[in-house]
Design an enzyme around this catalytic site. Structure first.
Site, PDB file in Angstrom:
ATOM      1  CB  ALA A   1      -0.926  -0.005   1.210  1.00  0.00           C
TER       2      ALA A   1
ATOM      3  CD1 TRP B   1      -1.732   1.257  -5.849  1.00  0.00           C
ATOM      4  CD2 TRP B   1      -2.082   3.098  -4.622  1.00  0.00           C
ATOM      5  NE1 TRP B   1      -2.780   1.951  -6.406  1.00  0.00           N
ATOM      6  CE2 TRP B   1      -3.019   3.083  -5.679  1.00  0.00           C
ATOM      7  CE3 TRP B   1      -2.103   4.158  -3.717  1.00  0.00           C
ATOM      8  CZ2 TRP B   1      -3.974   4.071  -5.852  1.00  0.00           C
ATOM      9  CZ3 TRP B   1      -3.052   5.158  -3.888  1.00  0.00           C
ATOM     10  CH2 TRP B   1      -3.976   5.107  -4.938  1.00  0.00           C
ATOM     11  CG  HIS B   2      -0.035   5.998  -1.144  1.00  0.00           C
ATOM     12  ND1 HIS B   2      -0.427   4.811  -0.580  1.00  0.00           N
ATOM     13  CD2 HIS B   2      -1.090   6.839  -1.021  1.00  0.00           C
ATOM     14  CE1 HIS B   2      -1.668   4.941  -0.125  1.00  0.00           C
ATOM     15  NE2 HIS B   2      -2.089   6.151  -0.386  1.00  0.00           N
ATOM     16  N   GLY B   3       3.559   5.763  -4.096  1.00  0.00           N
ATOM     17  CA  GLY B   3       4.621   6.425  -4.843  1.00  0.00           C
ATOM     18  C   GLY B   3       5.897   5.629  -4.825  1.00  0.00           C
TER      19      GLY B   3
ATOM     20  CG  PHE C   1      -0.135   8.977  -5.123  1.00  0.00           C
ATOM     21  CD1 PHE C   1       1.236   9.219  -5.063  1.00  0.00           C
ATOM     22  CD2 PHE C   1      -0.947   9.543  -4.182  1.00  0.00           C
ATOM     23  CE1 PHE C   1       1.762  10.017  -4.054  1.00  0.00           C
ATOM     24  CE2 PHE C   1      -0.433  10.328  -3.164  1.00  0.00           C
ATOM     25  CZ  PHE C   1       0.917  10.565  -3.105  1.00  0.00           C
TER      26      PHE C   1
END
Lengths: 325, 462
Positions: free
Chosen positions: B320, B323-325, B462
């Protein structure tokens, strides 16, 4: 297949949107009456506007200074009026603003100052940067803003369609009159040093109208045209500038320094001539020749402004000059 | 095209006019939505439309093919194709340079030179959102939770639906796709909540998030600022990211609602959470449930003992974070939340302390997480953390606090109202004049802080 069904009719939709639209119109009408009961407009929401508002307020405050400094941002950022006052023993006020204005606005600001004092200053020092002298025209937005502010009028610079809607709604009246107390963060290095518009204004008041430039000189600052001349607009406004001063007040002229890394031999020889020409067109009483026309690159925060440290040495030189007068 | 830009307002007005005024069949109207969505997305860079179309087409045909083949191993291969296509695109555009660069740095630190080629490609806006949405369709078809559709236009419109295309909510096919396939009903409640959500969402973005952003950037963008101001800047960032992201979700849900669609709730008062797991049930709900259903539970969830559960939690939160960056601070942020989720499965506050103590501890955890999230690098995290304890204050501290409180006040007032009334729409039962007054106040303040070009939403990156 049918794509949609609506649970409501046009009447219901009007019932939903009608009160909102009516209230917007009613609020806009009420806001039009704002000048009658709200404080004076002061939408100083960015650095330039905070500087212009502070200096306009300072010009309307009775300070009875002996010496008034006026000019573009190089006057504002390169001279510490409080330090000059303490070293020269003469009360000094700095009304330097921003380079986007013109000589006409400087004249109006000076006139405003003269009208607010019990006795006029003995000297007015006009300090501008060579870049200012060659500028053909001022920023319309800046000139209009300060003119509106001096008259206590609301200003709105919206140029897009939605901004025009905002103007009809009276959004500028909310910004300038209801939310003028809100401090706005300054950008980058100015934010680190001064923080917010209100803190910059406080600093300027404490330093008799002077500010500082905390940036560092960049290599791009040393690029650009090296051809300097006085623009037609500045020549035209220069002729009337002296008439604002009372007969007993002397006009002294100074040019702010350029970084040595920018100045070539040809420009080096042209700068004193430029200063003399500017002084002649202003019909100035004195040219301040002891202030250098160039300084080492290390003393500069930008092409037009000195570092806070160099500001102090530069101000001391002017204080010594004024003490000797 | 940003929601908070003038071009979008014109676009939306024109679209709504066409949508309501022109009589069309269901297919015609889906085609109109698809055209508008592609125009909306192509406004950024038309070349990335091909990526969006390719991702959608792969999943459309994989979905159909899964149902046609009876052999489970062939179905698995089809799912694998969808995974490779979607995650491959994500990997190339988002993670390739990050992982190759990190590996190169590692080798160089050991004295080896490794000149791997870097791609330096621009990240297509919203790629993480639409690939996850599209991917969930094939996974759900494979699991038998969703019937595959043979309506190409409806499917393309489902993946590219412009209100939620670039920053969610990440909708599941089981919720959104059927809404493209059947008659939609635009209700009174839908219109009213839609209008309110658009106005309130714009207010949150333009008035609150952008101003919190100015405050947090002052400190996070300047590596010279020292002392406890870092605490206030972190609070400002926590509110910025909340208002920015939930503002976007509100506008998306509002537009969808006015078109007769229903999108899922993405934020449910996350700063009222009393434990980290409660926070993740309230924050970016569409993503956290996505990871729960497609990663955490397939890994085993909490069914194989506490050690396996903690491992699964850590893996899920690590992914997770990533996933954001593509950045180590995002990895660290994910791991931090993973560790805190694990810790809270073991630690229980005494009953009487739980509501307030749990909330306070959760906020400490969440806001320290925002520090990790907002920092520019690992060195920056160390520097910021060391400054949290210094009792040094800049001269402009007073203005900072005044600004922060000014923008926090309307948000907190609304949230307390929502919390106490137990609904996200406590204003709906008000009298028409009060409701309209609230809307008009938001409209005027949004106009005051309006920036014609719009400030990008944080989650677009993102």
């Amino acid at each position: 297949m049918k794509s949609h069904s609506y649970e409501f009719d046009m009447r219901w939709l009007l019932g939903l949107l009608g009160p909102v639209l009516l209230l917007i119109v009613a609020s806009a009408c009420c806001l039009r009456l704002a000048p009658l009961f709200l404080p004076q407009a002061r939408d100083a929401w960015d650095m330039d506007r905070a500087i212009m508002a502070t200096q306009t307020d300072l010009a309307a405050t009775q300070s009875n200074a002996d010496i008034v400094l006026i000019g573009d941002s190089s006057c504002l950022m390169n001279l510490d009026a409080a330090l000059i006052s303490s070293l020269s023993g003469k009360k000094v006020v700095n009304l330097g603003t921003v380079s986007f204005l013109n000589m006409e606005v400087f004249g109006t600001l000076l006139k405003r100052y003269m009208e607010s004092q019990e006795h006029p200053p003995s000297k007015v020092i006009l300090m501008t940067h060579p870049d200012f002298l060659r500028r053909a025209s001022a920023s319309r937005m800046h000139v209009e803003w300060i003119e509106h502010y001096m008259k206590g009028l609301d200003y709105w610079s919206g140029s897009t369609s939605w901004k025009s809607v905002g103007r009809y709604m009276g959004v500028h009246l909310i910004q300038g009159r209801l939310l003028s107390w809100l401090p706005r963060p300054l950008k980058a290095e100015f934010g680190s040093l001064f923080g917010f518009t209100k803190d910059l204004e406080r600093y300027m008041k404490q330093h008799h109208g002077s500010a500082l430039d905390p940036r560092s000189l960049q290599s791009e600052d040393l690029k650009g045209s090296r051809e300097y001349r006085i623009s037609t607009a500045n020549m035209r406004h220069a002729e009337s500038f002296k008439s604002i001063l009372p007969v007993d007040t002397d006009l002294l002229v100074a040019l702010s320094p350029l970084p040595e890394g920018f100045v070539d031999a040809s420009l080096q020889s042209e700068l004193p001539e430029l200063r003399s020409q500017w002084s002649a067109s202003l019909k100035a009483d004195t040219i301040i020749q002891m202030l250098p026309l160039t300084m080492p690159d290390a003393d500069f925060a930008s092409k037009t402004h000195l570092t806070p440290k160099a500001n102090q040495t530069y101000s001391k030189r002017l204080a010594l000059f004024l003490k000797g007068l | 095209m940003l929601f908070n830009s003038e071009s979008f307002l014109w676009f939306l007005l024109a679209f709504l006019l066409l949508y309501y005024a022109v009589r069309m069949s269901l297919s015609g109207r889906n085609l109109l939505i698809l055209g508008a969505s592609y125009l909306f997305y192509g406004w950024w860079d038309w070349r990335f439309l091909f990526l969006l179309m390719a991702s959608s087409l792969v999943d459309f045909y994989v979905g159909l093919s899964i149902r046609k083949v009876a052999d489970v191993s062939r179905q698995k291969r089809l799912v694998l194709l969808s995974l490779v296509a979607n995650l491959g695109a994500l990997g190339i555009f988002k993670y390739y340079d990050f992982f190759v660069g990190s590996f190169q740095n590692l080798l160089e630190s050991m004295g080896w030179s490794a000149p791997f080629p870097m791609l330096h490609v621009i990240l297509p806006v919203g790629i993480s959102f639409y690939t996850f949405q599209s991917l969930s369709y094939t996974l759900d078809v494979y699991r038998g939770k969703v019937e595959p559709t043979s309506n190409l236009v409806a499917f393309l419109a489902y993946v590219s639906f412009f209100p939620q295309l670039v920053a969610g909510p990440i909708e599941r096919a089981s919720n959104l796709l059927p809404q493209f396939l059947a008659e939609r009903k635009v209700t009174k409640l839908g219109m009213e909540t839609g209008l309110w959500l658009i106005i309130w969402g714009m207010f949150k973005k333009v008035v609150l998030a952008d101003n919190f952003g100015l405050l947090s950037d002052m400190v996070y963008g300047d590596q010279q600022v020292e002392g406890a101001i870092v605490v206030l800047a972190t609070i400002a960032f926590g509110f910025q990211i909340y208002c920015d992201f939930s503002g976007y979700s509100d506008i998306a849900r509002g537009i969808a609602s006015m078109l007769g669609f229903s999108l899922m709730l993405n934020f449910n008062l996350p700063y009222f959470a009393t434990s980290p797991s409660d926070f993740w049930r309230r924050w970016h709900i569409s993503l956290s449930t996505w990871f729960r259903d497609y990663l955490y539970i397939p890994l085993g969830g909490n069914q194989a003992g506490s050690t396996a559960m903690m491992r699964n939690l850590m893996i899920t939160m690590l992914v997770a974070g990533l996933w954001h960056g593509a950045g180590w601070h995002f990895v660290l942020w994910g791991l931090w939340h993973g560790a805190m989720l694990c810790l809270f499965t073991r630690v229980r506050l005494p009953g009487r302390l739980q509501p307030v103590g749990g909330w306070f501890l959760t906020m400490l955890i969440v806001f320290y997480g925002w520090l990790l999230f907002r920092a520019e690098s690992l060195e920056h995290i160390v520097w910021l953390t060391s400054n949290l304890w210094l009792l040094r204050f800049p001269v402009w501290m007073g203005s900072y606090v005044l600004s922060l409180l000014t923008f926090m006040l309307p948000l907190l007032a609304m949230q307390v109202w929502q919390y106490r009334k137990g609904t996200m729409y406590p204003m709906l039962p008000l009298r028409p004049l009060f409701k309209a007054s609230l809307m008009v106040a938001c409209i005027f303040l949004t106009a005051v802080f309006w920036n014609a070009e719009g400030t990008p939403f944080i989650y677009f990156q993102f």
